[in-house]
Design a protein around this motif. Structure first.
Motif, PDB file in Angstrom:
ATOM      1  N   TRP A 241      35.847  35.547  45.942  1.00 53.48           N
ATOM      2  CA  TRP A 241      35.660  34.439  46.871  1.00 53.48           C
ATOM      3  C   TRP A 241      36.642  34.341  47.657  1.00 53.48           C
ATOM      4  N   GLU A 242      37.893  34.648  47.548  1.00 53.76           N
ATOM      5  CA  GLU A 242      38.941  34.416  48.376  1.00 53.76           C
ATOM      6  C   GLU A 242      38.882  35.352  49.711  1.00 53.76           C
ATOM      7  N   ARG A 243      38.153  36.455  49.400  1.00 52.65           N
ATOM      8  CA  ARG A 243      38.349  37.416  50.790  1.00 52.65           C
ATOM      9  C   ARG A 243      37.154  37.469  51.658  1.00 52.65           C
ATOM     10  N   PRO A 244      37.543  37.614  52.950  1.00 58.77           N
ATOM     11  CA  PRO A 244      36.310  37.893  53.949  1.00 58.77           C
ATOM     12  C   PRO A 244      35.563  38.745  53.549  1.00 58.77           C
ATOM     13  N   TRP A 245      35.781  40.000  52.699  1.00 55.35           N
ATOM     14  CA  TRP A 245      34.869  41.048  52.365  1.00 55.35           C
ATOM     15  C   TRP A 245      34.219  40.751  51.038  1.00 55.35           C
ATOM     16  N   ARG A 246      34.072  39.283  50.598  1.00 55.71           N
ATOM     17  CA  ARG A 246      33.288  39.134  49.568  1.00 55.71           C
ATOM     18  C   ARG A 246      32.038  39.777  49.182  1.00 55.71           C
ATOM     19  N   GLU A 247      31.112  39.862  49.946  1.00 49.02           N
ATOM     20  CA  GLU A 247      29.907  40.229  49.996  1.00 49.02           C
ATOM     21  C   GLU A 247      29.790  41.770  49.636  1.00 49.02           C
ATOM     22  N   GLU A 248      30.441  42.560  50.340  1.00 51.66           N
ATOM     23  CA  GLU A 248      30.447  44.056  49.906  1.00 51.66           C
ATOM     24  C   GLU A 248      31.260  44.291  48.778  1.00 51.66           C
ATOM     25  N   GLY A 249      32.381  43.619  48.512  1.00 49.17           N
ATOM     26  CA  GLY A 249      33.247  43.548  47.238  1.00 49.17           C
ATOM     27  C   GLY A 249      32.753  43.468  46.104  1.00 49.17           C
ATOM     28  N   ASN A 250      31.687  42.331  46.037  1.00 46.50           N
ATOM     29  CA  ASN A 250      31.179  42.001  44.572  1.00 46.50           C
ATOM     30  C   ASN A 250      29.820  43.227  44.443  1.00 46.50           C
ATOM     31  N   LEU A 251      29.320  43.590  45.801  1.00 50.01           N
ATOM     32  CA  LEU A 251      28.219  44.701  45.402  1.00 50.01           C
ATOM     33  C   LEU A 251      28.932  45.792  44.636  1.00 50.01           C
ATOM     34  N   LEU A 252      30.213  46.200  44.895  1.00 45.56           N
ATOM     35  CA  LEU A 252      30.987  47.318  44.094  1.00 45.56           C
ATOM     36  C   LEU A 252      30.945  46.637  42.567  1.00 45.56           C
ATOM     37  N   THR A 253      31.486  45.499  42.430  1.00 47.48           N
ATOM     38  CA  THR A 253      32.007  45.270  41.239  1.00 47.48           C
ATOM     39  C   THR A 253      30.834  44.765  40.325  1.00 47.48           C
ATOM     40  N   ASP A 254      29.615  44.424  40.763  1.00 49.28           N
ATOM     41  CA  ASP A 254      28.640  44.323  39.905  1.00 49.28           C
ATOM     42  C   ASP A 254      28.401  45.363  39.374  1.00 49.28           C
ATOM     43  N   THR A 255      28.446  46.393  39.631  1.00 50.30           N
ATOM     44  CA  THR A 255      28.069  47.687  38.883  1.00 50.30           C
ATOM     45  C   THR A 255      29.042  48.379  37.553  1.00 50.30           C
ATOM     46  N   LEU A 256      30.172  47.597  37.351  1.00 48.54           N
ATOM     47  CA  LEU A 256      30.984  47.782  36.566  1.00 48.54           C
ATOM     48  C   LEU A 256      30.648  47.649  34.937  1.00 48.54           C
ATOM     49  N   ARG A 257      30.838  48.264  34.185  1.00 42.00           N
ATOM     50  CA  ARG A 257      30.697  48.118  33.002  1.00 42.00           C
ATOM     51  C   ARG A 257      31.779  47.141  31.969  1.00 42.00           C
ATOM     52  N   PRO A 258      31.588  46.275  31.406  1.00 47.27           N
ATOM     53  CA  PRO A 258      32.854  45.390  30.881  1.00 47.27           C
ATOM     54  C   PRO A 258      33.446  46.148  29.763  1.00 47.27           C
ATOM     55  N   GLY A 259      34.770  45.953  29.823  1.00 46.80           N
ATOM     56  CA  GLY A 259      35.451  46.510  29.018  1.00 46.80           C
ATOM     57  C   GLY A 259      36.918  45.815  28.785  1.00 46.80           C
ATOM     58  N   LEU A 260      37.672  46.122  27.719  1.00 46.81           N
ATOM     59  CA  LEU A 260      38.864  45.340  27.552  1.00 46.81           C
ATOM     60  C   LEU A 260      40.017  46.670  27.173  1.00 46.81           C
ATOM     61  N   MET A 261      41.311  46.120  27.617  1.00 46.54           N
ATOM     62  CA  MET A 261      42.319  47.014  27.290  1.00 46.54           C
ATOM     63  C   MET A 261      43.610  46.386  26.748  1.00 46.54           C
ATOM     64  N   VAL A 262      44.347  46.965  25.651  1.00 52.17           N
ATOM     65  CA  VAL A 262      45.620  46.274  25.210  1.00 52.17           C
ATOM     66  C   VAL A 262      46.610  46.901  25.870  1.00 52.17           C
ATOM     67  N   GLN A 263      47.573  46.216  26.150  1.00 49.40           N
ATOM     68  CA  GLN A 263      48.591  46.783  27.025  1.00 49.40           C
ATOM     69  C   GLN A 263      49.849  46.117  26.397  1.00 49.40           C
ATOM     70  N   GLU A 264      51.016  46.889  26.005  1.00 53.79           N
ATOM     71  CA  GLU A 264      52.325  46.430  25.738  1.00 53.79           C
ATOM     72  C   GLU A 264      52.991  45.796  27.015  1.00 53.79           C
ATOM     73  N   SER A 265      53.932  44.850  26.746  1.00 58.83           N
ATOM     74  CA  SER A 265      54.791  44.405  27.961  1.00 58.83           C
ATOM     75  C   SER A 265      55.716  45.223  28.374  1.00 58.83           C
ATOM     76  N   TRP A 266      56.354  44.833  29.566  1.00 65.06           N
ATOM     77  CA  TRP A 266      57.666  45.642  30.315  1.00 65.06           C
ATOM     78  C   TRP A 266      58.806  44.697  30.080  1.00 65.06           C
ATOM     79  N   HIS A 267      59.757  45.425  30.522  1.00 60.15           N
ATOM     80  CA  HIS A 267      61.249  44.744  30.127  1.00 60.15           C
ATOM     81  C   HIS A 267      61.167  43.492  31.143  1.00 60.15           C
ATOM     82  N   THR A 268      61.902  42.511  30.703  1.00 59.24           N
ATOM     83  CA  THR A 268      61.989  41.171  31.526  1.00 59.24           C
ATOM     84  C   THR A 268      63.163  40.836  31.859  1.00 59.24           C
TER      85      THR A 268
END
Length: 418
Positions: A241-268
């Protein structure tokens, strides 16, 4: 007989009273429903007005008209403009030559730039997003998953040997994650805490799709909290919603399958701008295989690093609004400048592999290890703050597309599968 008649009259009165009460209750229920509906509509309207306002401000903020206002009222803005123009002129000849030898993936050749005289950064991103949406509708091309699907993105990094923070596990089924979390095996492969649980189908920052797990003990004692967070993210779809290309962008992301990933942290490192330890991240904009600049909001908003060693910092609201830059990093962050060569090289390598003419490569640094940077994420629709460099980035992106001054990569595979 009179007693019976009185009893009948009392019954009639009671029945009529009950009917009256029910009618009044019904009217109150209808009124309450209408009020609730009105409040919901007002809340929706208020939200959409706010979001529409944000999108308009983003467009206006990087427009040529707004830059004219800045130049008229701010000496700092005029200095920033002159510096951005000089930098563009010094970098463009080399990038133009690089573009001639750049192998562009066929997927990205469909971007149709607007008229070069009125070109802008957001106009170019809008053109690309429309091209991707059209290819999805007409050819079922989902190459955008290289960015929009975080799991696919990291599998690509691993497959091509691009350095990145370690991913210990992917989850494509909600039931599988629930079972693993309850029996204590969800994070069993993780060696480095804190770790990050990320929703792969929600890559926009506004979706808040990253949950930090501080420790193994915290995870064991907060199973319900983690499950509630996952449930809240699994079933929703991205809304850019923050971007002017919201409508077309949402059309793309609406096709994605849900998923999760577990990622280790990087050096701080300790960040004096945020008063905390955190991984330091620079986001590198690469055009036609050549790193042009890096930007970060880990310091002040929109801090820019250029290839000629210049640093542009916008410490306050006025400087950020006017693009009036200062140039001195905090003394304890000077180490960043000695680590820049790593990010330039890694960003250019990634952009060339992905075969994308304009791409942002987000890279983590490791203080004291200038040759050991890693990729965090990528973006092919960057909404970052580039100050006075906005129009020059747009020109560099568009000109070779207009002139067809590039090569086309010989492949029919999706970008993420090459």
């Amino acid at each position: 007989q009179r007693r019976k008649e009185k009893e009948r009259e009392c019954v009639t009165i009671d029945v009529n009273a009950d009917v009256g009460v029910k009618r009044r209750r019904g009217r109150r229920d209808v009124l309450a429903f209408c009020v609730l509906l009105l409040l919901l509509l007002l809340a929706y309207w208020k939200t959409e007005v706010y979001r529409g306002g944000v999108r308009c401000l983003r467009i206006i903020g990087q427009s040529n008209s707004m830059n004219m206002v800045r130049l008229a009222v701010s000496e700092g803005a005029r200095e920033s403009q002159l510096r951005a123009e000089a930098y563009y002129k010094s970098r463009w000849p080399a990038i133009k030559e690089a573009a001639k030898n750049f192998s562009l993936h066929p997927y990205f050749t469909h971007t149709l730039p607007p008229d070069i005289a009125s070109i802008s950064w957001y106009a170019m991103i809008g053109a690309r997003t429309r091209a991707m949406a059209k290819q999805l509708r007409t050819e079922n091309r989902d190459d955008f998953r290289i960015e929009k699907d975080r799991c696919e993105m990291y599998r690509y990094f691993a497959r091509t040997g691009l350095p990145h923070p370690n991913v210990t596990r992917y989850y494509e089924k909600l039931a599988e994650f629930r079972t693993a979390l309850v029996n204590g095996t969800a994070f069993s492969s993780t060696q480095r805490y804190p770790l990050f649980l990320k929703a792969c189908h929600l890559t926009q920052g506004s979706m808040k799709a990253v949950l930090q797990i501080p420790s193994k003990e915290w995870a064991a004692s907060h199973v319900r909290t983690i499950l509630e967070w996952v449930d809240s993210k699994w079933w929703i779809r991205a809304d850019d919603w923050e971007r002017p290309w919201r409508e077309e962008g949402n059309l793309l992301t609406d096709t994605l399958r849900p998923g999760l990933m577990v990622q280790e942290s990087w050096h701080t490192s300790y960040n004096p701008y945020k008063y905390r330890h955190q991984a330091v991240e620079l986001k590198v904009e690469v055009l036609w295989g050549v790193a042009y600049l890096a930007v970060t909001s880990d310091f002040h908003v929109g801090t820019v690093f250029l290839r000629d060693g210049t640093v542009e910092i916008f410490p306050g609201a006025w400087e950020q609004l006017m693009y009036s830059a200062k140039h001195e990093l905090h003394p304890s962050m000077q180490w960043v400048t000695s680590h820049l060569e790593c990010i330039w090289k890694l960003a250019e390598k990634a952009a060339t592999l992905i075969a994308c003419e304009s791409i942002r490569i987000d890279i983590f640094l490791w203080e004291g290890h200038p040759d050991e940077c890693v990729i965090n994420e990528i973006s092919i629709n960057s909404g970052m703050q580039y100050a006075m460099h906005f129009p020059y980035l747009a020109r560099i992106w568009a000109q070779p597309l207009i002139d067809v001054g590039y090569k086309i990569k010989d492949t029919a595979k999706p970008v993420y599968a090459v």
